[in-house]
Design an enzyme around this catalytic site. Structure first.
Site, mmCIF file in Angstrom:
data_model
loop_
_atom_site.group_PDB
_atom_site.id
_atom_site.type_symbol
_atom_site.label_atom_id
_atom_site.label_comp_id
_atom_site.label_asym_id
_atom_site.label_seq_id
_atom_site.Cartn_x
_atom_site.Cartn_y
_atom_site.Cartn_z
ATOM 1 N N ASP A 291 -2.127 1.799 -26.817
ATOM 2 C CA ASP A 291 -1.191 2.370 -27.766
ATOM 3 C C ASP A 291 -1.861 3.575 -28.438
ATOM 4 O OD1 ASP A 291 1.016 2.862 -29.257
ATOM 5 O OD2 ASP A 291 1.279 0.820 -29.973
HETATM 6 C C1 BGC Z 1 3.843 2.794 -30.873
HETATM 7 C C2 BGC Z 1 4.230 2.676 -29.426
HETATM 8 C C3 BGC Z 1 4.675 3.999 -28.881
HETATM 9 C C4 BGC Z 1 3.570 5.003 -29.106
HETATM 10 C C5 BGC Z 1 3.869 6.372 -28.543
HETATM 11 C C6 BGC Z 1 2.917 3.949 -31.136
HETATM 12 O O1 BGC Z 1 2.760 4.167 -32.490
HETATM 13 O O2 BGC Z 1 3.264 1.601 -31.305
HETATM 14 O O3 BGC Z 1 5.226 1.705 -29.274
HETATM 15 O O4 BGC Z 1 5.007 3.879 -27.538
HETATM 16 O O5 BGC Z 1 3.337 5.131 -30.497
HETATM 17 O O6 BGC Z 1 4.799 7.045 -29.276
#
Ligand code: BGC
Length: 765
Positions: A291
Site C-alpha cells: 500500500d
Molecule cells: C489506500 C489504498 C489505495 C492506495 C493508492 C492507499 O492509501 O489504502 O487502498 O489503493 O492508497 O491510492
C-alpha cells in the site's frame, strides 16, 4: 516457437501459475515463465533496471499521503519506474508510455494502476452499498462496466476489490468493503475479480484486479485507521481471510498488502502472511504490491531503518513498492551487503514483467489508450442507466410505518436537509475519477420522478455540521461540508415554514462524502447535532416524514427509528444516485437491498455482528438478567440486524422442511420452504440460509451465513425456495487450522434476515 504452441504453453502456464490452488513448494524466479521475447529482455537487464521495475510511483492526482514521487519523468527515462498510478486519460498515459517505450534503454512499458473502486467515471454505489444488493450478477456487471471505462481511459490495473471484513463502523473504510460477513464477502470478491478481469486479458476491455488489503486491515483497534489488528488464527482463517482466498481462487492477478501490523509485525513484510499463507499454502504467484508508502511506514512501526524494512518486504514476497521508493534506493546496497539475493530481485522483477506480458503491453503499449472508445463509453447513457438501476437495488428500506413509502406523485412535498441539493456529496468516498458536476442531486431526481404532478418546495434546513473545525478536517478534497452564512435557527425556521404547508416531508440527511472512507474514523456515529435538531423540530409538526439517509457506514439511529415514519438508507449511490432516489421514493423502482452489516443501537455495542460466539451465560432477553452476558443500559441486539431490509410488499415464510435429518460427509440434504409475496407489488426478496454447528472441537458461532438467493416475485406469487447442504458447507478451520467438518447436530435457519428465521435440525454422522 510457433504462435499456436506458444499460446497453448501460455495458457498452461497461466493455468498452472495463477490458478494453482494448493501448492506447497516455495515459488522461485524460474517458475515465472516469460515469453521468449520478454525472457530475452530480462536477460539484458542490469540490477538497477530490475529494481526499477519494482518501483510504483504516482505523478500526482489522487494521493492519500505525502507525495514523495518527484521527477517521475526523469526516472521513467532512466528505467527506474515499473508502473505509475493516480493519473488517467488516454493522452496523458500515452505520453507517459512514450517516455518508457521511446526513451528508456530497454523500452519496457509501464503498468498503469488506479483506484477504480465503485465505477470509474460513471460512479456506482459505494462498495458497502453494492454488497447490499446481494446480487452477484449485478456486482460482476458493475466491475465489468468500471473496467470498460477505465481501460479506455489508459488504466489496466484496478486497485480493487477491497475485501476487508469490517465489524466496526467507527472505521471509515467500512464503506469500501462488503461488510461483516465472510460468506457474502467471498461471493462478492469472486464476482468483482471476474468483472474486472473477464476470461481473457487479450480483450482490451479487461484489466488486472488487485485484491486488498492483505490482511486484517478492517480489524483496526478502536476503529482507528491504520491501527494494529490482533486476533486468533482461528478467527483469521474462518472469518477474515476467506474473501482473499476466494479472489485468489478466482485467478486475481495481484494483491495489495495492508498498512497495519498483524501478530506484532507489519503486514507489508509479514512472511507468515505473504510466504506461508499466500504463496506456499494458497499457491498465489501473481503480483504483490504494498500500500501507499507502507514499506517506509515500517520504520515508524519500529522494525528498522528504510534499508532494513525494504529488504524485509522483498524477502517476505513483496514485488512492488508503492510510492515510498525504499526498494529503488536501498535494494542494491542490501544485495551488495548480502542481505538479499539476486534471485529475490529476479522473482519480483519477473512478476512485474509477467503482468505486463499478460496485459499485452509488449505487443502494444498503447492498447489501453483508446480516446475514441473513451469518448463513446465513458459516462454513456447505457452506463448511467446501469448506475441508476444498481443504485436502487442497493438502497435499504429500514423503516416504513404504515406503508408511507412509496409516496404518491401528488400534493405538496417539502424537500429539506443538507444533502437534498448537494451535488458535491453524491458520489461518496473513493470516487477519484468521478466528476461531482456530472452527478444528479436528490432534488433533481425527485423532480425528474414527479414532473409537474406535485408541488415541490425546498429548503436546506441545516448544515451537515455547524462545526467549522470538523468541517475543515472533512473538506480535504473540496467543500463537502458547506457552512451556510445564515444562522442555523433561521435555516430551521425556513424549513419549518415550508414543511407546515406541505403534505409530506422528505429530509435528506447523513454524512458528507468523506466523513467515511480512508482516515475518516468517527467515535460518534450518530447524525450530527445540526441535523438531529432539524429533525426534532420537523417532528413537532406531526406531518409524515421520510428520511433519505446518506451514509458510508452503519449509524446509530435509535431516535430516528422511533420518531421518523420512513427511513430509506441510500448510502452514496453515485452519479445517478439522485435519480434512483426519485425512482424509489415514488415507486418507479423498489428498494432492493438488505444490510451486509449490523446497525448498532449504540457505539458501545461495537463489535456487534450476527456470527458471534455464544457465551457461557447467554442472555436470552430475560428481564432479570444479573450474571448473564448483557448491558445494564442498552440491549445486546443491534437496531437493524445483518441481512435486514424491508420491501414495498411483504413476504410470508412458510414452514421450513428438511429432506433428511441425517447426513453423511458424502450425502446432501435439502431444506426448503414456501415464500409468498403477500402484497400487491412486484418485488425481489433475498432469502437467507444460516447454519449453527451445535457442538465442535472449538466453540462455533451462533449462526453463520451459508447461502442466499435473490428471487423475483409477482404480487401474490408463491415459490418454493430450497438450499442444498453438503459437507463442504459445514467445514471450518479448527484449532490446528485444519479445514474440515465435525460430526454432530446442526441447526439450519432460513429467513428474510439473520434475526427472523425458521429453524430445523439435522445430524452429520
Ligand atoms: C489506500 C489504498 C489505495 C492506495 C493508492 C492507499 O492509501 O489504502 O487502498 O489503493 O492508497 O491510492
Amino acid at each position: 516457437m510457433n504462435v499456436k504452441i506458444y499460446f497453448i504453453a501460455l495458457i498452461l502456464n497461466l493455468f498452472l501459475i495463477i490458478n494453482l490452488k494448493s501448492q506447497t513448494k516455495t515459488i522461485q524466479s524460474h517458475d515465472v515463465i516469460l515469453s521468449p521475447k520478454v525472457e530475452a529482455l530480462f536477460k539484458q537487464m542490469t540490477i538497477e533496471e530490475k529494481i526499477g521495475q519494482l518501483n510504483l510511483l504516482t505523478p500526482g492526482g489522487a494521493v492519500t499521503g505525502e507525495v514523495v514521487s518527484k521527477n517521475v519523468e526523469e526516472k521513467i527515462i532512466k528505467g527506474n519506474v515499473g508502473g505509475i498510478f493516480g493519473i488517467r486519460g488516454a493522452e496523458k498515459i500515452r505520453i507517459a508510455q512514450e517516455l518508457a517505450v521511446n526513451k528508456s534503454r530497454l523500452r519496457i512499458p509501464l503498468l498503469v494502476g488506479m483506484d477504480v473502486i465503485h465505477g470509474h467515471q460513471t460512479i456506482l454505489p459505494l462498495p458497502l452499498a453494492l454488497s447490499c444488493t446481494w446480487d452477484m450478477k449485478l456486482i460482476e456487471a458493475s466491475a465489468r462496466q468500471a473496467a470498460r471505462e477505465a481501460t479506455a481511459d489508459g488504466i489496466m490495473w484496478a486497485f480493487s476489490p477491497m475485501v476487508d471484513i469490517a465489524r466496526d463502523p467507527r472505521w471509515g473504510r467500512i464503506s469500501e468493503g462488503s461488510g461483516e460477513d465472510p460468506f457474502l464477502g467471498s461471493e462478492i470478491s469472486k464476482a468483482m475479480v471476474h468483472g474486472y478481469q473477464g476470461n481473457d486479458f487479450s480483450d482490451p476491455t479487461t484489466m488486472i484486479a488487485c485484491v486488498k488489503h492483505f490482511a486484517l486491515y478492517g480489524a483496526a483497534e478502536g476503529g482507528r485507521d491504520y491501527a494494529a489488528a490482533d486476533m486468533s488464527k482461528v478467527r483469521m482463517f474462518n472469518e477474515y481471510l476467506p474473501p482473499f482466498k476466494a479472489a485468489i481462487d478466482a485467478g486475481v492477478g495481484s494483491i495489495m498488502t495492508s498498512f497495519n501490523v498483524v501478530d506484532y509485525f507489519p503486514a507489508s513484510a509479514n512472511s507468515y502472511l505473504l510466504q506461508e499463507v499466500l504463496k506456499n499454502s494458497w499457491g498465489f504467484n501473481g503480483l504483490v504490491v504494498t500500500d501507499y508508502t507502507s514499506v517506509n511506514e515500517m520504520v515508524d512501526h519500529g522494525i528498522g531503518d528504510l534499508q532494513h524494512v525494504s529488504a524485509a518486504a522483498l524477502i517476505a514476497g513483496v514485488d512492488m513498492d508503492m510510492v515510498g521508493e525504499g526498494f529503488v534506493t536501498t535494494l542494491k546496497k542490501s544485495l551488495n551487503e548480502g542481505k538479499i539475493t539476486i534471485q529475490q530481485i529476479d522473482l519480483a522483477c519477473r512478476k512485474v514483467l509477467k503482468s505486463k506480458e499478460l496485459l499485452g503491453l509488449f505487443e502494444d503499449p498503447y492498447r489501453y489508450c483508446d480516446a475514441e472508445r473513451a469518448e463513446k463509453e465513458i459516462l454513456s447513457q447505457g452506463n448511467r442507466d446501469f448506475a441508476r438501476k444498481i443504485a436502487a437495488e442497493s438502497f435499504v428500506l429500514l423503516k416504513n410505518k404504515e406503508q408511507l413509502l412509496p409516496l404518491s406523485k401528488a400534493g405538496k412535498i417539502a424537500v429539506v436537509g443538507p444533502l437534498a441539493d448537494s451535488r458535491r456529496n453524491m458520489l461518496g468516498t473513493w470516487s477519484v475519477s468521478g466528476d461531482p458536476e456530472k452527478a444528479v442531486t436528490v432534488l433533481e431526481g425527485i423532480k425528474n420522478a414527479i414532473g409537474n404532478k406535485a408541488e415541490i418546495n425546498y429548503a436546506k434546513g441545516a448544515n451537515l455540521s455547524d462545526d467549522p473545525i470538523f468541517a475543515k478536517k472533512v473538506n480535504v478534497f473540496g467543500e463537502e461540508i458547506k457552512i451556510d452564512s445564515r444562522d442555523p435557527q433561521l435555516m430551521i425556521n425556513e424549513a419549518i415554514t415550508l414543511a407546515e404547508k406541505s403534505d409530506v416531508i422528505i429530509a435528506v440527511m447523513g454524512e458528507a462524502a468523506d466523513m467515511s472512507g480512508e482516515s475518516s474514523s468517527m467515535a460518534d456515529i450518530g447524525l450530527q447535532k445540526s441535523q438531529t435538531k432539524l429533525l426534532e423540530e420537523l417532528k413537532k409538526l406531526g406531518k409524515p416524514i421520510v428520511m433519505v439517509l446518506y451514509t458510508g457506514r452503519p449509524l446509530t439511529l435509535v431516535w430516528e427509528n422511533e420518531n421518523i415514519d420512513a427511513i430509506l438508507n441510500v448510502w452514496f449511490g453515485g452519479t445517478e444516485g439522485g435519480n434512483a432516489v426519485g425512482d424509489v421514493l415514488f415507486g418507479d423502482a423498489n428498494p432492493g437491498g438488505k444490510l451486509s452489516t449490523s446497525f448498532p443501537v449504540h457505539v458501545g455495542q461495537i463489535p456487534v455482528y450476527h456470527s458471534m460466539l455464544n457465551t457461557g451465560r447467554p442472555y436470552g432477553g430475560q428481564a432479570n438478567s444479573k450474571f448473564l452476558s448483557n448491558y445494564l443500559d442498552i440491549p445486546n441486539e443491534p437496531l437493524y440486524p445483518f441481512g435486514y431490509g424491508l420491501s414495498y410488499t411483504n413476504f410470508e415464510y412458510g414452514t421450513l422442511k428438511i429432506s433428511n435429518s441425517n447426513m453423511t460427509t458424502q450425502s446432501k440434504i435439502e431444506v426448503s420452504l414456501t415464500v409468498t409475496n403477500a402484497g400487491n407489488r412486484e418485488s425481489s426478496e433475498i432469502v437467507q440460509l444460516y447454519i449453527r454447528d451445535l457442538v465442535g472441537s472449538i466453540s462455533r458461532p451462533v449462526k453463520e451465513l451459508k447461502g442466499f438467493q435473490k428471487i423475483y416475485f409477482k404480487p401474490g406469487e408463491s415459490k418454493t425456495v430450497s438450499f442444498t447442504i453438503d459437507n463442504e458447507l459445514l467445514k471450518f478451520y479448527n484449532s490446528e487450522l485444519k479445514f474440515d467438518s465435525e460430526p454432530g447436530i446442526f441447526q439450519v435457519f432460513v429467513g428474510p434476515n439473520s434475526r427472523d428465521v425458521k429453524m430445523v435440525e439435522f445430524e452429520l454422522k
